[in-house]
Design a protein around this motif. Structure first.
Motif, mmCIF file in Angstrom:
data_model
loop_
_atom_site.group_PDB
_atom_site.id
_atom_site.type_symbol
_atom_site.label_atom_id
_atom_site.label_comp_id
_atom_site.label_asym_id
_atom_site.label_seq_id
_atom_site.Cartn_x
_atom_site.Cartn_y
_atom_site.Cartn_z
ATOM 1 N N GLY A 154 8.816 -31.830 -31.839
ATOM 2 C CA GLY A 154 9.837 -31.939 -32.956
ATOM 3 C C GLY A 154 10.964 -30.808 -32.935
ATOM 4 N N SER A 155 10.955 -29.929 -31.970
ATOM 5 C CA SER A 155 11.956 -28.608 -32.077
ATOM 6 C C SER A 155 13.259 -29.075 -32.081
ATOM 7 C CB SER A 155 11.429 -27.844 -30.966
ATOM 8 O OG SER A 155 11.711 -28.497 -29.707
ATOM 9 N N GLU A 156 13.762 -30.157 -31.228
ATOM 10 C CA GLU A 156 14.991 -30.514 -31.224
ATOM 11 C C GLU A 156 15.569 -31.140 -32.571
ATOM 12 O OE1 GLU A 156 17.145 -29.638 -29.095
ATOM 13 O OE2 GLU A 156 18.987 -30.487 -29.828
ATOM 14 N N LEU A 157 14.548 -31.785 -33.285
ATOM 15 C CA LEU A 157 14.942 -32.634 -34.457
ATOM 16 C C LEU A 157 15.047 -31.337 -35.595
ATOM 17 C CD1 LEU A 157 12.108 -35.314 -34.687
ATOM 18 C CD2 LEU A 157 14.548 -35.458 -33.735
ATOM 19 N N LEU A 158 14.098 -30.606 -35.630
ATOM 20 C CA LEU A 158 14.131 -29.381 -36.608
ATOM 21 C C LEU A 158 15.521 -28.790 -36.416
ATOM 22 C CD1 LEU A 158 10.438 -27.942 -36.928
ATOM 23 C CD2 LEU A 158 12.076 -28.783 -38.614
ATOM 24 N N LYS A 159 15.801 -28.320 -35.165
ATOM 25 C CA LYS A 159 16.971 -27.416 -34.838
ATOM 26 C C LYS A 159 18.486 -28.208 -35.800
ATOM 27 C CE LYS A 159 19.334 -25.484 -31.183
ATOM 28 N NZ LYS A 159 20.166 -26.558 -30.075
#
Ligand code: ADP
Ligand code: ASP
Ligand code: MG
Length: 413
Positions: free
Chosen positions: A113-118
């Motif tokens: 989910g890191s790219e989403l959060l970013k």
């Protein structure tokens, strides 16, 4: 925010969904969205696979059926952009959502989910993710999570981005004491414990996929079931009490009733083996081959032998596996030793669920009496800590569910 098939059934409804999303964004929330395929789309795709070949390659089935969600994620992103919300679509493989290789019923192993959060943080971009699908990392092939799997996608993503809540928008405004389409007197529950929801879902209430509830329980995701048909502009996104049902820990339940809900499943079949040898090893000889054939056995009833030599044994399997199960038993006849094989497919399993059963005796006995008074014969019974189930003739399904619903005081006033 997850939106089911009926909620995205056409462009007008997709616009309606976009307004729900915009409302939350305008209130200052960071939201990720998961969508199902348009109502009926997945059924159509499944039917085409069958038409192309009855025995089709499960990997290609997944390639086909995953496409329904690709359409709606793109369309919703377009609808969001059209009303001034920055948004983009994501396919399962793009995040990626990693799954097992069990095509058509894959399990989620991890979500990045890191790219989403970013992007949610830095660009206030709303990700619109295709539900139901993922990727098997070993083979690079697209997988799907089993029917109703978008619920599971949503909870898994909520866990991965540590969301405060996972809102499941559907065509009913919450979880009811039983299917409101069958029992008009069903009542909406304000809250339900994870354990109870897990039983309701596994015993046939299709409002949430079983696996989504499991994931919510393990990762402590608060799941809120609500309606996408509530007018988007009339809801105050700052207020925390729109109509709906919160699935939460048992400790958070306010009022505790003995029975919380009733589920039923018509996808059952009964098999009875008559005059089976009553000797050690017979159960193993029957259920071993069924397990090897990947057939799930649910209820099992075995009589104590009267003559010390033979007995009857009854069990249930999913209706879809009925023929295969009978063949499996028949081909092991010489090892098992029995006289006759009987079966019935016009049967329903009705289950009564409630965490209060742990501390109350006689809950099931009441039901048996009440069903008897209606002339409904019980073919098999199973019980567990917070649930009991009875197998009855399918024609009595509605009568039985309504009778028990009233018996346990679940009818709305
Ligand atoms: P979606 O397309 O939004 O995922 P589903 O059709 O999968 O929606 O699930 C919603 C349906 O579940 C409802 O329309 C309702 O008929 C059915 N349902 C079954 N049992 C229940 C229950 N106990 N409470 C609410 N809905 C239920
Ligand atoms: N579209 C898929 C299905 O119908 C997944 C879902 O709706 O949850 O099973
Ligand atoms: Mg569903």
């Amino acid at each position: 925010m997850k939106f089911g098939g009926t909620s995205v059934a056409d462009i007008e409804r997709i616009r309606n969904v976009a307004r729900h999303v915009k409302r939350e964004v305008d209130a200052g929330h960071e939201v990720a969205v998961v969508v199902s395929a348009m109502a009926g789309a997945t059924n159509q795709l499944v039917a085409w696979c069958r038409e192309a070949s009855v025995l089709h390659d499960a990997r290609e089935y997944d390639a086909v059926v995953a496409s329904g969600e690709q359409v709606t994620s793109g369309l919703l992103a377009i609808a969001l952009q059209a009303i001034g919300v920055t948004a983009r679509s994501w396919q399962g493989w793009q995040l990626p959502i990693i799954t097992s290789g069990a095509h058509a019923s894959a399990r989620i192993l991890g979500v990045n989910g890191s790219e989403l959060l970013k992007r949610m943080r830095e660009c206030r971009e709303v990700p619109v993710i295709s539900g139901f699908q993922g990727i098997n990392k070993d083979t690079g092939r697209i997988t799907t999570l089993g029917r109703g799997g978008s619920d599971t996608s949503a909870v898994a993503i909520a866990a991965a981005i540590e969301a405060d809540r996972c809102d499941i928008y559907t065509d009913v405004d919450g979880v009811y004491t039983t299917d409101p389409r069958v029992v008009p007197k069903a009542r909406r529950l304000d809250r339900i414990a994870f354990e109870e929801m897990l039983e309701l879902a596994s015993q046939g209430a299709k409002v949430l996929q079983v696996r989504s509830v499991e994931l919510g329980m393990v990762h402590q995701v608060r799941i809120f079931v609500r309606s996408s048909f509530d007018p988007p502009d009339k809801i105050d996104a700052h207020k925390n009490n729109p109509p709906g049902t919160l699935i939460c820990d048992e400790e958070e339940l306010v009022e505790q009733q003995v029975v919380t809900g009733i589920a039923f499943s018509k996808d059952e079949a009964q098999i009875s083996i008559r005059a089976v040898q009553d000797k050690p090893g017979v159960a193993a000889a029957i259920f071993g081959p069924l397990a090897d054939a990947n057939i799930n056995v649910d209820m099992i009833v075995q009589n104590v032998s009267a003559d010390g030599a033979t007995t009857d044994l009854t069990f249930t399997v999913p209706a879809a596996d009925f023929e295969r199960a009978k063949e499996t038993i028949a081909s092991a006849k010489s090892q098992i030793g029995y006289m006759r094989l009987d079966g019935a497919t016009e049967v329903t399993k009705v289950s009564v669920i409630g965490v209060g059963m742990r501390s109350h005796a006689g809950v099931a006995a009441k039901a048996f009496r009440s069903l008897a008074e209606r002339g409904i014969n019980i073919r098999a019974i199973t019980t567990s800590e917070i649930k009991f189930s009875v197998l009855i003739d399918a024609v009595y399904t509605e009568l039985a569910v309504r009778t028990l619903h009233t018996l346990y005081g679940l009818d709305k006033s």
